[in-house]
Write an enzyme that holds these catalytic residues in place. Structure first.
Site, mmCIF file in Angstrom:
data_model
loop_
_atom_site.group_PDB
_atom_site.id
_atom_site.type_symbol
_atom_site.label_atom_id
_atom_site.label_comp_id
_atom_site.label_asym_id
_atom_site.label_seq_id
_atom_site.Cartn_x
_atom_site.Cartn_y
_atom_site.Cartn_z
ATOM 1 N N LYS A 212 -16.759 11.374 -4.668
ATOM 2 C CA LYS A 212 -15.534 11.866 -4.043
ATOM 3 C C LYS A 212 -14.822 10.692 -3.371
ATOM 4 C CE LYS A 212 -14.421 13.914 -0.085
ATOM 5 N NZ LYS A 212 -12.985 13.504 0.031
ATOM 6 N N GLY A 265 -16.988 4.510 5.282
ATOM 7 C CA GLY A 265 -15.929 5.269 5.941
ATOM 8 C C GLY A 265 -16.095 5.216 7.445
ATOM 9 N N SER A 266 -15.620 6.251 8.120
ATOM 10 C CA SER A 266 -15.603 6.239 9.578
ATOM 11 C C SER A 266 -16.975 6.545 10.164
ATOM 12 C CB SER A 266 -14.586 7.256 10.106
ATOM 13 O OG SER A 266 -15.093 8.570 10.024
ATOM 14 N N THR A 267 -17.193 6.038 11.354
ATOM 15 C CA THR A 267 -18.444 6.274 12.062
ATOM 16 C C THR A 267 -18.640 7.756 12.345
ATOM 17 O OG1 THR A 267 -18.272 4.098 13.085
ATOM 18 C CG2 THR A 267 -19.762 5.669 14.135
ATOM 19 N N VAL A 269 -17.552 10.401 10.738
ATOM 20 C CA VAL A 269 -17.923 11.144 9.533
ATOM 21 C C VAL A 269 -19.380 10.852 9.164
ATOM 22 C CG1 VAL A 269 -17.494 11.387 7.060
ATOM 23 C CG2 VAL A 269 -15.571 11.309 8.651
ATOM 24 N N GLU A 293 -22.013 2.307 5.379
ATOM 25 C CA GLU A 293 -21.320 1.252 6.124
ATOM 26 C C GLU A 293 -20.103 1.897 6.749
ATOM 27 O OE1 GLU A 293 -18.372 -1.231 7.080
ATOM 28 O OE2 GLU A 293 -18.300 -1.235 4.887
ATOM 29 N N CYS A 327 -12.970 -3.269 7.193
ATOM 30 C CA CYS A 327 -14.040 -3.039 8.169
ATOM 31 C C CYS A 327 -14.421 -4.335 8.858
ATOM 32 C CB CYS A 327 -15.263 -2.445 7.484
ATOM 33 S SG CYS A 327 -14.944 -0.917 6.593
ATOM 34 N N GLU A 425 -12.321 0.777 17.924
ATOM 35 C CA GLU A 425 -11.850 0.389 16.591
ATOM 36 C C GLU A 425 -10.437 0.919 16.370
ATOM 37 O OE1 GLU A 425 -13.489 0.315 12.030
ATOM 38 O OE2 GLU A 425 -13.668 2.185 13.141
#
Length: 541
Positions: A212, A265-267, A269, A293, A327, A425
């Protein structure tokens, strides 16, 4: 499952094309950009080798020209995600039993197709759909993607060849089996290469995958899927689905055959994913592999011996290439008071020369941030900083979303090393500088280490060799990728395996054999040629 020991030559990193004025590749890329802008492309899901259209038609637009429609994709829901899982499970037996060199050949062919036939298409789609300039698209969509494919094959050959010793009359061996079940690849918008590698790496090792991508990267993801298919990837090995994240996760993480997740992706999530897996751990057939990551609050710290101009250039490239949407992008800098006036002057001079606009104009160094949500978040950080009495704007600070989502490269100066933009961030072109007294070098290193929850990348600038070693030791856990006298972005496959720890992820090092090891489940086989026929040992006599 494969036990072949075929060695492959050590690959060489794909050469980067320059796209200089008057060059053949520049003309080819400009022609491809014009061709794509002149038409619209519809991108379906690919499930079990078949094109599938979901119920919702979604427009794909240029971030730097958000009224221009590039085409549409067809988003599905839980039904299509379930179908993709079924297709992956159905393909698992045949694919995992395929000799590894045949699997490798497919991905090597995909690398050749990407480096030649589809190079300009990949770059142009990345430029238009993700608003990367020609150079940023080239090093990502062409070179890094190709490098991932080629180096992964090389690393896989090393893994399969790693075998135990055998004593006389015994043959010991290890079979590197695929995981039992399916792997879920959840990929980001900011790198076409990462979006391709996250499903491709587990697939190379014999796994079947539900992929996805980010909605903002579908325009190039569709082409990646076409390339893999043309390279001979069998139906059901990688299944491309478009769906709402929580809806898809509800199906994936509750499935008994869920075997692992490959995530960038995001922390927030990633932490939600981890919690969901933990809550369902007793329902799974095996313990899932969790490889992720996430974000970074990446630093540049300079010693008084640092070279000011090199420091300024590293800050600009590290913080503002691809609009800070890496990132690894620098977002906080610590500069000694003795150097700040020179560094500030260099920053202002260079930033004044930087042009911002659409990717089709090759004179633009900076382009748009990815979408309206990102624009709102980044511009909100800048607006709040302007109201902070401890913060002043050194350069930039202007935001305009009337045509595209444009945010000027912004340098902030703070008196408070724990101010919001030094800690949180942002994922945009915003860098905050804290100027420290020269005598507080060691205290500043401690500050760098303790300010952020993240530990992805960092850069240390010093001409003093002792200072470099002091900083390396003090910041041993502060970054998974550390750069000495260089910008903190630009990790190259095969040269700087990429990943960080703390809140930045599991540090499984994409672009190395370490990552591929996460996608196999070894089985040790001991074969005895002449079996004992008497239970008695000599000592009994």
């Amino acid at each position: 499952m494969s036990t072949g020991f075929f060695q492959v030559p050590t690959p060489i990193n794909e050469p980067i094309l320059a796209y200089a004025s008057g060059s053949k590749e520049r003309e080819q890329l400009q022609n491809k950009l014009a061709e794509l802008r002149a038409k619209q492309i519809d991108i379906p899901m690919y499930i079990g080798g078949k094109s599938v259209q979901g119920a919702q038609k979604v427009a794909m637009t240029c971030p730097h020209d958000h009224q221009h429609v590039l085409g549409h994709y067809y988003e599905g829901g839980k039904k299509e995600v379930g179908q993709a899982i079924d297709a992956a499970l159905a393909a698992h037996a045949a694919w995992s039993a395929t000799p590894w060199e045949r699997r490798a050949a497919i991905f090597l062919k995909a690398a050749e197709l990407s480096a030649t036939k589809y190079r300009m298409d990949l770059n142009a789609r990345t430029m238009l759909g993700q608003s990367k300039n020609a150079f940023q698209a080239e090093i990502d969509a062409a070179c890094e993607w190709v490098d991932f494919l080629r180096f992964n094959v090389h690393y896989a050959s090393q893994i399969y060849a790693d075998q135990p010793i055998s004593s006389p009359g015994v043959w010991n061996r290890v079979e590197y089996r695929a995981l039992e079940g399916f792997v879920y690849a959840l990929t980001p918008f900011n790198f076409t290469a990462i979006a391709g590698n996250l499903p491709a790496a587990p697939a190379l090792m014999g796994n079947t995958v539900v992929w996805k991508p980010s909605p903002s990267q579908v325009y190039s993801a569709g082409l990646l899927m076409d390339i893999l298919t043309e390279a001979g990837l069998p139906a059901g090995v990688i299944n491309l689905v478009f769906a709402d994240g929580p809806e898809a996760g509800d199906v994936v993480f509750n499935h008994r055959d869920f075997a692992g997740v490959h995530f960038t992706g995001s922390t927030a999530v990633f932490q939600t994913i981890w919690k969901n897996i933990g809550n369902n751990i007793s329902n799974y057939k095996s313990y899932p592999r969790i490889v992720g990551e996430t974000g970074g609050k990446d630093f540049v710290v300079a010693h008084p011996s640092a070279e000011p101009k090199a420091l300024a250039v590293a800050i600009i490239r590290g913080a503002f290439e691809y609009q800070g949407q890496k990132c690894s992008a620098a977002s906080r800098a610590y500069v000694p008071a003795s150097l700040w006036s020179q560094v500030e002057a260099y920053l202002k001079e260079d930033l004044a020369a930087i042009r911002m606009g659409g990717t089709e104009d090759f004179g633009n160094f900076v382009n748009a941030v990815i979408d309206a949500k990102a624009f709102a978040k980044i511009s909100g950080f800048i607006a709040d900083a302007k109201q902070d009495a401890d913060v002043s704007v050194v350069a930039g600070g202007h935001c305009d979303d009337s045509k595209g989502y444009f945010v000027e490269p912004t340098v902030l100066l703070t008196k408070n090393p724990k101010s919001r933009t030094m800690v949180e961030e942002i994922f945009g072109p915003v860098l905050t500088v804290y100027v420290y007294p020269d005598a507080e070098w060691n205290q500043t290193l401690k500050l760098v280490d303790e300010t952020s929850a993240y530990a992805l990348t960092g850069a240390i600038f010093a001409q003093d060799s002792y200072a470099l070693e002091e900083a390396k030791a003090a910041l041993v856990n502060a970054a998974g990728n550390l750069y000495l006298n260089d910008k903190c972005t630009g990790a190259v496959v095969g040269q700087q395996p990429f990943g960080g720890a703390r809140a930045s992820g599991t540090n499984d090092k994409a672009g190395s054999y370490l990552n591929l090891l996460r996608w196999v489940s070894p089985r040790t086989v001991k074969e005895v040629f002449v079996s004992p026929t008497d239970f008695r040992y000599p000592f009994l006599g």
